[in-house]
Write a protein that holds these residues in place. Structure first.
Motif, PDB file in Angstrom:
ATOM      1  N   THR A  16      -4.117   4.087   6.424  1.00 47.11           N
ATOM      2  CA  THR A  16      -5.553   4.388   6.452  1.00 47.11           C
ATOM      3  C   THR A  16      -6.315   3.239   7.096  1.00 47.11           C
ATOM      4  OG1 THR A  16      -5.356   5.741   4.453  1.00 47.11           O
ATOM      5  CG2 THR A  16      -7.561   4.955   5.023  1.00 47.11           C
ATOM      6  N   TYR A  17      -7.368   3.595   7.822  1.00 38.39           N
ATOM      7  CA  TYR A  17      -8.214   2.598   8.475  1.00 38.39           C
ATOM      8  C   TYR A  17      -9.683   2.967   8.253  1.00 38.39           C
ATOM      9  CZ  TYR A  17     -10.259  -0.261  12.210  1.00 38.39           C
ATOM     10  OH  TYR A  17     -11.003  -1.156  12.924  1.00 38.39           O
ATOM     11  N   VAL A  18     -10.493   1.961   7.941  1.00 41.25           N
ATOM     12  CA  VAL A  18     -11.938   2.157   7.782  1.00 41.25           C
ATOM     13  C   VAL A  18     -12.626   1.706   9.062  1.00 41.25           C
ATOM     14  CG1 VAL A  18     -13.998   1.620   6.445  1.00 41.25           C
ATOM     15  CG2 VAL A  18     -11.786   1.804   5.283  1.00 41.25           C
TER      16      VAL A  18
ATOM     17  N   ILE B 266      -3.964  13.504  11.914  1.00 38.49           N
ATOM     18  CA  ILE B 266      -5.078  12.554  11.830  1.00 38.49           C
ATOM     19  C   ILE B 266      -6.082  13.152  10.838  1.00 38.49           C
ATOM     20  CG2 ILE B 266      -6.793  11.225  13.094  1.00 38.49           C
ATOM     21  CD1 ILE B 266      -5.237  11.766  15.644  1.00 38.49           C
ATOM     22  N   ILE B 267      -6.391  12.399   9.790  1.00 41.99           N
ATOM     23  CA  ILE B 267      -7.140  12.924   8.651  1.00 41.99           C
ATOM     24  C   ILE B 267      -8.466  12.186   8.515  1.00 41.99           C
ATOM     25  CG2 ILE B 267      -7.031  13.395   6.171  1.00 41.99           C
ATOM     26  CD1 ILE B 267      -3.913  12.788   6.527  1.00 41.99           C
ATOM     27  N   LEU B 268      -9.545  12.944   8.427  1.00 43.07           N
ATOM     28  CA  LEU B 268     -10.874  12.388   8.205  1.00 43.07           C
ATOM     29  C   LEU B 268     -11.281  12.670   6.764  1.00 43.07           C
ATOM     30  CD1 LEU B 268     -13.523  11.122   9.297  1.00 43.07           C
ATOM     31  CD2 LEU B 268     -14.213  13.453   9.976  1.00 43.07           C
TER      32      LEU B 268
ATOM     33  N   SER C  44      -7.137   8.512   8.094  1.00 44.87           N
ATOM     34  CA  SER C  44      -5.722   8.264   7.791  1.00 44.87           C
ATOM     35  C   SER C  44      -4.851   8.884   8.872  1.00 44.87           C
ATOM     36  CB  SER C  44      -5.325   8.843   6.430  1.00 44.87           C
ATOM     37  OG  SER C  44      -5.917   8.117   5.372  1.00 44.87           O
ATOM     38  N   MET C  45      -3.672   8.318   9.014  1.00 39.25           N
ATOM     39  CA  MET C  45      -2.679   8.837   9.950  1.00 39.25           C
ATOM     40  C   MET C  45      -1.397   9.097   9.163  1.00 39.25           C
ATOM     41  SD  MET C  45      -2.426   9.479  13.305  1.00 39.25           S
ATOM     42  CE  MET C  45      -3.609   8.378  14.109  1.00 39.25           C
TER      43      MET C  45
END
Length: 219
Positions: A19-21, A98-100, A205-206
């Motif tokens: 996950t990346y912010v 790819i998840i938002l 997230s990936m």
């Protein structure tokens, strides 16, 4: 992975999720942003994000998965066995989502700054996806599909929307390092009260599933 929800439990041997912010994305002046590298399956992985859109699009966030090639970082998890290939000849077939995340969801709240968190949590909402829609920005890539989680019934302001996600598959190799979506999420969706928090932070997230190499892939 095709028939599963992207936040279902992982198969630790073949799957990973990171996950990346993207912080205050509306104030980012750089054309592209990279997440830190994530080591899995003997390879390096990271997100490539265009905060203002890529190429001809200026109304959508563009997000891609990038493979940085073989990784020699030690891991403690069992991983798929890949043939020992020279660095210039490596290939890694993979499927990915790819998840938002909605900012009020538990997954987002676990990574967002404390000042972005609500005062209480609510039950998670999760329903099957609607019928996949081909990704319009790459019409020649039949492997790509776009899916949107949907929720039956009305939602109140105390609940959160289910994650939005898109899926793709690709054979990553030195001359094709990244793959993803030119039009991942419209900017009017990435607003406070929707899929950004009040500080315009966005949580992505990936999820990666590694596929086996076929004999045709080994050179």
């Amino acid at each position: 992975m095709e028939n599963s929800h992207p936040l279902d439990p992982l198969d630790p041997v073949r799957e990973t999720l990171f996950t990346y912010v993207l912080r205050s994305y509306d104030k980012i002046s750089d054309q592209r942003v990279y997440s830190p590298y994530h080591h899995f399956g003997g390879f390096l992985w990271r997100m490539l994000i265009f905060p203002k859109g890529n190429l001809s699009t200026d109304h959508d966030l563009s997000v891609y998965l990038e493979c940085g090639g073989p990784s020699y970082h030690p891991t403690v998890s069992p991983e798929p066995t890949l043939p020992p290939l020279p660095p210039e000849h490596w290939i890694c077939p993979a499927r990915f989502s790819i998840i938002l995340h909605h900012p009020n969801s538990p997954h987002a709240q676990a990574v967002l700054p404390a000042h972005s968190r609500p005062t209480k949590f609510y039950p998670i909402l999760k329903q099957p996806c609607i019928t996949p829609i081909p990704c319009p920005e790459r019409p020649s890539y039949s492997q790509e599909e776009s899916e949107l989680s949907s929720e039956d019934g009305d939602q109140t302001s105390e609940q959160w929307n289910p994650p939005l996600f898109k899926r793709a598959s690709h054979d990553f190799k030195p001359d094709e390092l990244d793959w993803g979506f030119l039009e991942f999420a419209a900017f009017d969706t990435l607003q406070p009260g929707k899929y950004a928090d009040k500080h315009m932070n966005v949580v992505i997230s990936m999820r990666i599933t590694l596929d086996d190499l076929s004999s045709d892939d080994v050179v």
